[in-house]
Design a protein around this motif. Structure first.
Motif, PDB file in Angstrom:
ATOM      1  N   ARG A   1      23.841 -23.634 -12.368  1.00 19.23           N
ATOM      2  CA  ARG A   1      22.936 -24.983 -11.587  1.00 19.23           C
ATOM      3  C   ARG A   1      23.452 -24.414 -10.253  1.00 19.23           C
ATOM      4  NH1 ARG A   1      24.438 -31.310 -12.319  1.00 19.23           N
ATOM      5  NH2 ARG A   1      24.906 -31.145 -14.530  1.00 19.23           N
TER       6      ARG A   1
ATOM      7  N   PHE B   1       8.952 -31.186 -16.410  1.00 20.60           N
ATOM      8  CA  PHE B   1      10.060 -31.851 -15.770  1.00 20.60           C
ATOM      9  C   PHE B   1      11.231 -30.856 -14.889  1.00 20.60           C
ATOM     10  CE2 PHE B   1      11.066 -28.692 -18.486  1.00 20.60           C
ATOM     11  CZ  PHE B   1      12.900 -28.097 -18.607  1.00 20.60           C
ATOM     12  N   GLY B   2      10.387 -30.030 -14.027  1.00 21.24           N
ATOM     13  CA  GLY B   2      10.382 -29.134 -13.316  1.00 21.24           C
ATOM     14  C   GLY B   2       9.601 -27.939 -12.312  1.00 21.24           C
TER      15      GLY B   2
ATOM     16  N   LYS C   1      19.084 -28.548  -9.560  1.00 23.44           N
ATOM     17  CA  LYS C   1      18.033 -27.048  -9.316  1.00 23.44           C
ATOM     18  C   LYS C   1      18.849 -26.080 -10.315  1.00 23.44           C
ATOM     19  CE  LYS C   1      16.660 -26.998  -3.856  1.00 23.44           C
ATOM     20  NZ  LYS C   1      17.070 -29.222  -4.329  1.00 23.44           N
TER      21      LYS C   1
ATOM     22  N   VAL D   1      15.749 -33.899 -18.566  1.00 25.70           N
ATOM     23  CA  VAL D   1      16.405 -33.345 -17.689  1.00 25.70           C
ATOM     24  C   VAL D   1      17.752 -33.683 -17.528  1.00 25.70           C
ATOM     25  CG1 VAL D   1      17.127 -33.132 -14.383  1.00 25.70           C
ATOM     26  CG2 VAL D   1      15.335 -33.137 -15.210  1.00 25.70           C
TER      27      VAL D   1
ATOM     28  N   ASN E   1      17.366 -33.244  -5.761  1.00 26.82           N
ATOM     29  CA  ASN E   1      16.817 -33.271  -6.958  1.00 26.82           C
ATOM     30  C   ASN E   1      17.731 -31.614  -7.098  1.00 26.82           C
ATOM     31  OD1 ASN E   1      15.001 -34.558  -7.556  1.00 26.82           O
ATOM     32  ND2 ASN E   1      13.632 -33.551  -7.188  1.00 26.82           N
TER      33      ASN E   1
ATOM     34  N   GLU F   1      13.715 -25.882  -9.529  1.00 23.58           N
ATOM     35  CA  GLU F   1      13.790 -27.266  -9.160  1.00 23.58           C
ATOM     36  C   GLU F   1      13.486 -28.454 -10.608  1.00 23.58           C
ATOM     37  OE1 GLU F   1      12.887 -30.724  -5.742  1.00 23.58           O
ATOM     38  OE2 GLU F   1      11.981 -28.582  -5.790  1.00 23.58           O
ATOM     39  N   LEU F   2      14.356 -29.083 -10.742  1.00 15.62           N
ATOM     40  CA  LEU F   2      14.155 -30.485 -11.538  1.00 15.62           C
ATOM     41  C   LEU F   2      14.345 -31.843 -11.134  1.00 15.62           C
ATOM     42  CD1 LEU F   2      16.805 -28.910 -13.938  1.00 15.62           C
ATOM     43  CD2 LEU F   2      14.974 -28.424 -14.134  1.00 15.62           C
TER      44      LEU F   2
ATOM     45  N   PHE G   1      18.330 -30.830 -20.401  1.00 17.24           N
ATOM     46  CA  PHE G   1      18.282 -29.386 -20.136  1.00 17.24           C
ATOM     47  C   PHE G   1      19.527 -28.588 -19.606  1.00 17.24           C
ATOM     48  CE2 PHE G   1      16.932 -26.192 -16.589  1.00 17.24           C
ATOM     49  CZ  PHE G   1      16.582 -25.113 -17.825  1.00 17.24           C
TER      50      PHE G   1
END
Length: 206
Positions: free
Chosen positions: A186, A147-148, A28, A51, A26, A41-42, A54
């Motif tokens: 990220r 979502f995370g 991050k 996601v 996923n 973490e997404l 975002f």
């Protein structure tokens, strides 16, 4: 030694699955805040539209200089929309509500903030301080899309929640001491920059 044909095919299939996007990590994100780092973490599989939206804001540098403007102990901390002068920033896009994805508003999860319009979420998000089942989707009633989740730095989230709050104009529950998102990147990019400049954080807080 040669492997039986069937076994070779099975091994090839397993390798293909391991290398496929479904098995990929996923994405991050790291928030560098005035109180320290928060790593997230997404859940790209469960909330793909949210996601994507975002990360669009993250990659555009939208969250830099934004504060956590709403803090309610025992409930949530919310950010993603206002700077330290409580001036609202225009978001890049809105996103369809994905609260029916099966994820729950549990402690440490991130969800999209919105108005009474279920599909009005844009850039603002909140971090759940406790399990908030009342925010989950119910039959016939959309909830708030998870979502995370925080994977590192929940102590920083709790520290934000412990600060004193006040009212500023129409805004309630505003921290008296602003907690600012200095950068949002990220995680792999943030770690690469750390390796390139290990003294960066020390210089920042001189």
């Amino acid at each position: 030694m040669t492997l039986p044909r069937n076994l070779s095919l099975i091994l090839i299939l397993l390798v293909s699955l391991l290398l496929s996007p479904a098995w990929a990590d996923n994405p991050k994100v790291r928030f560098e805040t005035s109180l320290g780092q928060i790593d997230i973490e997404l859940f790209a599989k469960e909330a793909p539209l949210t996601v994507e939206n975002f990360l669009r804001h993250v990659d555009a540098g939208f969250y830099e200089g934004i504060i956590f403007h709403r803090v309610i102990p025992g409930f949530v901390i919310q950010g993603g929309g206002f700077n330290a002068r409580l001036e609202q920033k225009t978001p890049l896009a809105r996103v369809r509500n994905e609260s029916d994805n099966g994820l729950k508003n549990q402690r440490g999860t991130l969800s999209m903030a919105r108005t009474n319009d279920p599909h009005s979420a844009s850039s603002q998000f909140f971090i759940n301080l406790v399990n908030n089942a009342s925010l989950d989707a119910q039959p016939g009633r959309p909830g708030y899309a998870v979502f995370g989740q925080v994977i590192e730095g929940m102590d920083k989230v709790d520290a934000i929640a412990q600060g004193r709050t006040t009212r500023v104009g129409p805004h309630r529950d505003v921290p008296e001491q602003a907690v600012i998102i200095l950068s949002a990147q990220r995680l792999e990019l943030a770690k690469t920059q750390e390796k390139a400049d290990p003294d960066r954080d020390e210089e920042k807080f001189e």
